[in-house]
Write a protein that holds these residues in place. Structure first.
Motif, PDB file in Angstrom:
ATOM      1  N   ASP A 149       0.869  -1.354   0.072  1.00  0.00           N
ATOM      2  CA  ASP A 149       0.129   0.062   0.028  1.00  0.00           C
ATOM      3  C   ASP A 149       0.924   1.254   0.094  1.00  0.00           C
ATOM      4  OD1 ASP A 149       0.977  -0.377   2.642  1.00  0.00           O
ATOM      5  OD2 ASP A 149      -0.918  -0.325   3.512  1.00  0.00           O
ATOM      6  N   ARG A 150       1.950   1.194  -0.342  1.00  0.00           N
ATOM      7  CA  ARG A 150       3.071   2.412  -0.512  1.00  0.00           C
ATOM      8  C   ARG A 150       3.053   2.685  -1.968  1.00  0.00           C
ATOM      9  NH1 ARG A 150       4.419  -0.114   4.122  1.00  0.00           N
ATOM     10  NH2 ARG A 150       5.031   1.280   5.873  1.00  0.00           N
ATOM     11  N   LEU A 151       2.712   4.020  -2.163  1.00  0.00           N
ATOM     12  CA  LEU A 151       2.873   4.657  -3.561  1.00  0.00           C
ATOM     13  C   LEU A 151       4.282   4.945  -4.007  1.00  0.00           C
ATOM     14  CD1 LEU A 151       1.631   5.649  -6.222  1.00  0.00           C
ATOM     15  CD2 LEU A 151       1.068   7.993  -4.845  1.00  0.00           C
ATOM     16  N   LEU A 152       4.609   4.365  -5.177  1.00  0.00           N
ATOM     17  CA  LEU A 152       6.127   4.576  -5.627  1.00  0.00           C
ATOM     18  C   LEU A 152       5.629   5.023  -7.230  1.00  0.00           C
ATOM     19  CD1 LEU A 152       8.837   1.952  -5.517  1.00  0.00           C
ATOM     20  CD2 LEU A 152       7.673   2.592  -7.809  1.00  0.00           C
ATOM     21  N   THR A 153       6.805   6.071  -7.338  1.00  0.00           N
ATOM     22  CA  THR A 153       6.579   6.689  -8.648  1.00  0.00           C
ATOM     23  C   THR A 153       7.892   7.122  -9.593  1.00  0.00           C
ATOM     24  OG1 THR A 153       5.262   8.135 -10.266  1.00  0.00           O
ATOM     25  CG2 THR A 153       6.010   8.911  -8.167  1.00  0.00           C
ATOM     26  N   ARG A 154       8.005   7.249 -10.739  1.00  0.00           N
ATOM     27  CA  ARG A 154       9.003   8.099 -11.469  1.00  0.00           C
ATOM     28  C   ARG A 154       8.582   8.345 -12.784  1.00  0.00           C
ATOM     29  NH1 ARG A 154      15.145   6.090 -13.067  1.00  0.00           N
ATOM     30  NH2 ARG A 154      15.559   8.094 -14.617  1.00  0.00           N
ATOM     31  N   SER A 155       9.014   9.651 -13.353  1.00  0.00           N
ATOM     32  CA  SER A 155       8.578  10.168 -14.553  1.00  0.00           C
ATOM     33  C   SER A 155       9.832   9.963 -15.423  1.00  0.00           C
ATOM     34  CB  SER A 155       8.060  11.374 -14.420  1.00  0.00           C
ATOM     35  OG  SER A 155       7.858  11.961 -15.883  1.00  0.00           O
ATOM     36  N   TYR A 156       9.678   9.435 -16.790  1.00  0.00           N
ATOM     37  CA  TYR A 156      10.521   9.453 -17.838  1.00  0.00           C
ATOM     38  C   TYR A 156      10.274  10.437 -18.860  1.00  0.00           C
ATOM     39  CZ  TYR A 156      12.703   5.085 -15.923  1.00  0.00           C
ATOM     40  OH  TYR A 156      13.364   4.390 -15.028  1.00  0.00           O
ATOM     41  N   SER A 157       8.934  11.152 -18.768  1.00  0.00           N
ATOM     42  CA  SER A 157       8.409  11.800 -19.678  1.00  0.00           C
ATOM     43  C   SER A 157       9.068  13.371 -19.577  1.00  0.00           C
ATOM     44  CB  SER A 157       6.881  12.036 -19.402  1.00  0.00           C
ATOM     45  OG  SER A 157       6.442  13.136 -20.257  1.00  0.00           O
ATOM     46  N   PRO A 158       9.349  14.024 -20.769  1.00  0.00           N
ATOM     47  CA  PRO A 158      10.036  15.034 -20.848  1.00  0.00           C
ATOM     48  C   PRO A 158       9.050  16.110 -20.452  1.00  0.00           C
ATOM     49  CG  PRO A 158       9.612  14.533 -23.101  1.00  0.00           C
ATOM     50  CD  PRO A 158       9.152  13.087 -22.181  1.00  0.00           C
ATOM     51  N   GLU A 159       7.676  16.014 -20.583  1.00  0.00           N
ATOM     52  CA  GLU A 159       6.554  16.927 -20.192  1.00  0.00           C
ATOM     53  C   GLU A 159       6.446  16.672 -18.784  1.00  0.00           C
ATOM     54  OE1 GLU A 159       3.132  16.848 -23.077  1.00  0.00           O
ATOM     55  OE2 GLU A 159       3.790  14.828 -23.724  1.00  0.00           O
ATOM     56  N   VAL A 160       6.712  16.174 -18.051  1.00  0.00           N
ATOM     57  CA  VAL A 160       6.552  15.888 -16.660  1.00  0.00           C
ATOM     58  C   VAL A 160       7.813  15.502 -16.020  1.00  0.00           C
ATOM     59  CG1 VAL A 160       5.302  15.210 -14.572  1.00  0.00           C
ATOM     60  CG2 VAL A 160       3.921  15.441 -16.963  1.00  0.00           C
ATOM     61  N   LYS A 161       8.396  16.581 -15.287  1.00  0.00           N
ATOM     62  CA  LYS A 161       9.466  16.463 -14.273  1.00  0.00           C
ATOM     63  C   LYS A 161       9.260  15.760 -13.187  1.00  0.00           C
ATOM     64  CE  LYS A 161      12.086  18.501 -17.619  1.00  0.00           C
ATOM     65  NZ  LYS A 161      12.764  17.757 -18.733  1.00  0.00           N
ATOM     66  N   ASN A 162      10.278  14.814 -12.396  1.00  0.00           N
ATOM     67  CA  ASN A 162      10.082  14.304 -11.228  1.00  0.00           C
ATOM     68  C   ASN A 162       9.320  15.171 -10.080  1.00  0.00           C
ATOM     69  OD1 ASN A 162      10.232  11.538 -11.136  1.00  0.00           O
ATOM     70  ND2 ASN A 162      12.332  11.385 -11.666  1.00  0.00           N
ATOM     71  N   GLU A 163       9.887  16.399 -10.222  1.00  0.00           N
ATOM     72  CA  GLU A 163       9.300  17.068  -8.942  1.00  0.00           C
ATOM     73  C   GLU A 163       7.890  17.434  -9.150  1.00  0.00           C
ATOM     74  OE1 GLU A 163      12.102  19.734 -11.805  1.00  0.00           O
ATOM     75  OE2 GLU A 163      12.012  17.860 -10.929  1.00  0.00           O
ATOM     76  N   LEU A 164       7.245  17.457 -10.222  1.00  0.00           N
ATOM     77  CA  LEU A 164       5.868  17.816 -10.353  1.00  0.00           C
ATOM     78  C   LEU A 164       4.959  16.687  -9.666  1.00  0.00           C
ATOM     79  CD1 LEU A 164       5.777  19.273 -13.948  1.00  0.00           C
ATOM     80  CD2 LEU A 164       5.827  20.540 -11.660  1.00  0.00           C
TER      81      LEU A 164
END
Length: 312
Positions: free
Chosen positions: A280-295
């Motif tokens: 139940d722990r949310l994990l994420t990462r962005s590889y999209s140039p449109e959405v930076k990780n900090e967002l």
């Protein structure tokens, strides 16, 4: 919309797989490719000389990077280390699970067995909160109607356009998704309740009855709409009435969204005691140039319900 599966074969036998699904997720005002799925490895080949899990995970992450998408999920305690250390994902938060107790006899029995008043105190608090919500429900029911529906029409696309701006980050919940998720899924039966006003849908709840520890439990699989107290209270009261008719002991749901959680608590839902075995722990990462990780790193921006956790 997209599905990529990877399998691990050892000595002509399938010993593991990675199911990698894609569905758009709304981040701010942009729809981004979001990937989620599950990995399974035959227990006989775990912790052996064959790095099945890491090879499958590597294939999945390479595809996500190639697609320039975003990954999110709820990995097990054993696998979260691989996600976090190898692929620099961020663990954002533990998704709270809420419950509303309905069956006093069952509450009393469990209280006597545990020899602790905690559960019956929770039940009494929920009943007191029920007195607070009743005038709101009765007043607003004059202008709104709650009913059960069997399919999802174009009004759900209108609801998505109106309600989604209230939620900074959430998976797309348009008519196509709802039809695929709750009507076309084989072997599953769901009940959908909607709040209507002037033939427009303001919110919906997807419900399912399950058996846990040999007791009937009502589950709110998804709850979405314009997040006002009046709308959600009317919908939640209909949910309670439905599950009382089904004779369940309690209602449970995952919910991660501060405004919606506040409404749930105001209605009488309280957080459930932590279950250590759940993922139940949310994990994420962005590889999209449109959405930076900090967002995507503010935990309060994410809207998560049971349906998101069941798919990933």
């Amino acid at each position: 919309d997209y599905n990529a599966s990877y399998i691990a074969i050892i000595e002509n036998k399938v010993d593991g797989y990675y199911r990698n699904n894609m569905w758009p997720i709304k981040v701010g005002n942009k729809n981004i490719k979001a990937f989620f799925g599950e990995i399974f490895v035959d227990p006989l080949h775990r912790n052996t000389r064959y790095p099945i899990f890491t090879r499958l995970l590597s294939a999945g992450y390479q595809e996500i990077a190639r697609q320039k998408g975003l990954i999110y999920g709820f990995p097990t305690a054993r696998s979260v280390v691989h996600h976090h250390k190898r692929y620099h994902t961020t663990i954002l938060k533990k998704i709270p699970r809420y419950e509303l107790l309905l069956n006093f006899r069952h509450v009393l029995k469990r209280t006597l067995q545990a020899k602790s008043p905690g559960l019956i105190i929770k039940y009494m608090i929920q009943q007191i909160l029920g007195l607070y919500r009743l005038p709101i429900v009765l007043l607003k029911k004059r202008n709104m109607a709650v009913r059960e529906i069997q399919s999802f029409d174009e009004r759900f696309d209108v609801l998505w356009e109106k309600a989604s701006p209230y939620y900074p980050i959430l998976s797309v919940r348009n008519r196509t998704y709802l039809q695929w998720r709750y009507v076309m899924e084989p072997g599953q039966t769901y009940t959908c309740l909607v709040v209507e006003k002037n033939n427009q849908i303001l919110a919906y709840a997807i419900l399912k009855k399950e058996t846990k520890e040999n007791r009937p439990v009502g589950v709110i699989v998804d709850l979405f709409g314009i997040p006002t107290t009046a709308i959600f209270f009317c919908l939640l009261q209909a949910v309670v009435d439905y599950f009382l008719m089904k004779k369940v002991d309690k209602i449970e749901c995952y919910m991660s969204n501060p405004p919606c959680e506040k409404i749930l608590r105001g209605f009488g839902f309280l957080t459930k005691i932590y279950e250590s075995k759940r993922s139940d722990r949310l994990l994420t990462r962005s590889y999209s140039p449109e959405v930076k990780n900090e967002l995507i790193l503010n935990p309060d921006d994410w809207f998560i319900t049971d349906t998101d956790m069941l798919l990933s």
